[in-house]
Design a protein around this motif. Sequence first.
Motif, PDB file in Angstrom:
ATOM      1  N   ASP A  98       0.865  -1.180   0.000  1.00  0.00           N
ATOM      2  CA  ASP A  98       0.000   0.000   0.000  1.00  0.00           C
ATOM      3  C   ASP A  98       0.897   1.223   0.000  1.00  0.00           C
ATOM      4  O   ASP A  98       1.839   1.313   0.797  1.00  0.00           O
ATOM      5  N   LEU A  99       0.592   2.170  -0.894  1.00  0.00           N
ATOM      6  CA  LEU A  99       1.454   3.330  -1.107  1.00  0.00           C
ATOM      7  C   LEU A  99       0.710   4.615  -0.779  1.00  0.00           C
ATOM      8  O   LEU A  99      -0.412   4.828  -1.248  1.00  0.00           O
ATOM      9  N   GLU A 100       1.354   5.467   0.011  1.00  0.00           N
ATOM     10  CA  GLU A 100       0.786   6.767   0.358  1.00  0.00           C
ATOM     11  C   GLU A 100       1.811   7.853   0.069  1.00  0.00           C
ATOM     12  O   GLU A 100       2.964   7.728   0.492  1.00  0.00           O
ATOM     13  N   PRO A 101       1.381   8.921  -0.640  1.00  0.00           N
ATOM     14  CA  PRO A 101       2.314  10.029  -0.863  1.00  0.00           C
ATOM     15  C   PRO A 101       2.729  10.636   0.475  1.00  0.00           C
ATOM     16  O   PRO A 101       1.932  10.736   1.401  1.00  0.00           O
ATOM     17  N   ASP A 102       3.980  11.023   0.552  1.00  0.00           N
ATOM     18  CA  ASP A 102       4.525  11.636   1.761  1.00  0.00           C
ATOM     19  C   ASP A 102       5.505  12.714   1.308  1.00  0.00           C
ATOM     20  O   ASP A 102       6.713  12.465   1.221  1.00  0.00           O
ATOM     21  N   GLY A 103       4.958  13.875   0.946  1.00  0.00           N
ATOM     22  CA  GLY A 103       5.774  14.919   0.332  1.00  0.00           C
ATOM     23  C   GLY A 103       6.208  14.428  -1.039  1.00  0.00           C
ATOM     24  O   GLY A 103       5.403  13.946  -1.814  1.00  0.00           O
ATOM     25  N   GLY A 104       7.486  14.445  -1.338  1.00  0.00           N
ATOM     26  CA  GLY A 104       8.003  13.904  -2.595  1.00  0.00           C
ATOM     27  C   GLY A 104       8.355  12.437  -2.493  1.00  0.00           C
ATOM     28  O   GLY A 104       8.880  11.844  -3.429  1.00  0.00           O
ATOM     29  N   SER A 105       8.065  11.845  -1.360  1.00  0.00           N
ATOM     30  CA  SER A 105       8.394  10.442  -1.103  1.00  0.00           C
ATOM     31  C   SER A 105       7.128   9.601  -1.050  1.00  0.00           C
ATOM     32  O   SER A 105       6.027  10.108  -1.229  1.00  0.00           O
ATOM     33  N   THR A 106       7.309   8.314  -0.765  1.00  0.00           N
ATOM     34  CA  THR A 106       6.182   7.394  -0.643  1.00  0.00           C
ATOM     35  C   THR A 106       6.336   6.574   0.623  1.00  0.00           C
ATOM     36  O   THR A 106       7.399   5.993   0.869  1.00  0.00           O
ATOM     37  N   ARG A 107       5.274   6.530   1.392  1.00  0.00           N
ATOM     38  CA  ARG A 107       5.225   5.642   2.565  1.00  0.00           C
ATOM     39  C   ARG A 107       4.662   4.312   2.082  1.00  0.00           C
ATOM     40  O   ARG A 107       3.565   4.250   1.512  1.00  0.00           O
ATOM     41  N   VAL A 108       5.423   3.246   2.265  1.00  0.00           N
ATOM     42  CA  VAL A 108       5.059   1.910   1.789  1.00  0.00           C
ATOM     43  C   VAL A 108       4.715   1.031   2.985  1.00  0.00           C
ATOM     44  O   VAL A 108       5.507   0.926   3.925  1.00  0.00           O
ATOM     45  N   THR A 109       3.526   0.423   2.941  1.00  0.00           N
ATOM     46  CA  THR A 109       3.165  -0.592   3.924  1.00  0.00           C
ATOM     47  C   THR A 109       3.192  -1.927   3.194  1.00  0.00           C
ATOM     48  O   THR A 109       2.391  -2.173   2.300  1.00  0.00           O
ATOM     49  N   ASP A 110       4.157  -2.758   3.546  1.00  0.00           N
ATOM     50  CA  ASP A 110       4.381  -4.062   2.918  1.00  0.00           C
ATOM     51  C   ASP A 110       3.763  -5.118   3.840  1.00  0.00           C
ATOM     52  O   ASP A 110       4.235  -5.325   4.961  1.00  0.00           O
ATOM     53  N   THR A 111       2.698  -5.766   3.387  1.00  0.00           N
ATOM     54  CA  THR A 111       1.988  -6.757   4.194  1.00  0.00           C
ATOM     55  C   THR A 111       2.024  -8.107   3.493  1.00  0.00           C
ATOM     56  O   THR A 111       1.688  -8.203   2.315  1.00  0.00           O
TER      57      THR A 111
END
Length: 144
Positions: A98-111
């Motif tokens: 699951d990917l969420e924008p975080d400024g110019g980055s991406t927060r990734v939740t790997d399940t």
Amino acid sequence: MPDTELRHVFTVAAPPVAVVAHLAEPANYVGLSPLVVQVRDVAREGELTRYTAVERFRFFGFLRHDNPIVVTLRTTGSAAVHGDVVSPGGVRMGYRFDLEPDGGSTRVTDTLRLHTPPGLLRFAASRARAVQLARAGILAERLG
């Protein structure tokens, strides 16, 4: 069938569209998942991709076992990449990034959701967790 869920959250210094593009390409899993040494028989149908990946296990430092796994990969726009893995021996795994924008980055939740025959869960979960943690660093390095 015994099962467990493994989750890891990390940040990649790239926008979600770049992360999805990387995770949606089967060839990128060679080295991204440290056990995967080959990808073959790739078939694409829209947002669905099926392929065979070869995992290489080493035991006692000198015994080698190549394990072909069948992977079904799906993308959901720039928000998620998910799929299913069928491995010989009755091991099954569902996975989701699951990917969420975080400024110019991406927060990734790997399940990862792992199902195994009795007696294999501890071994399979330890290998899956090691791959999951390594993959976070490799993905961040590749896209950062």
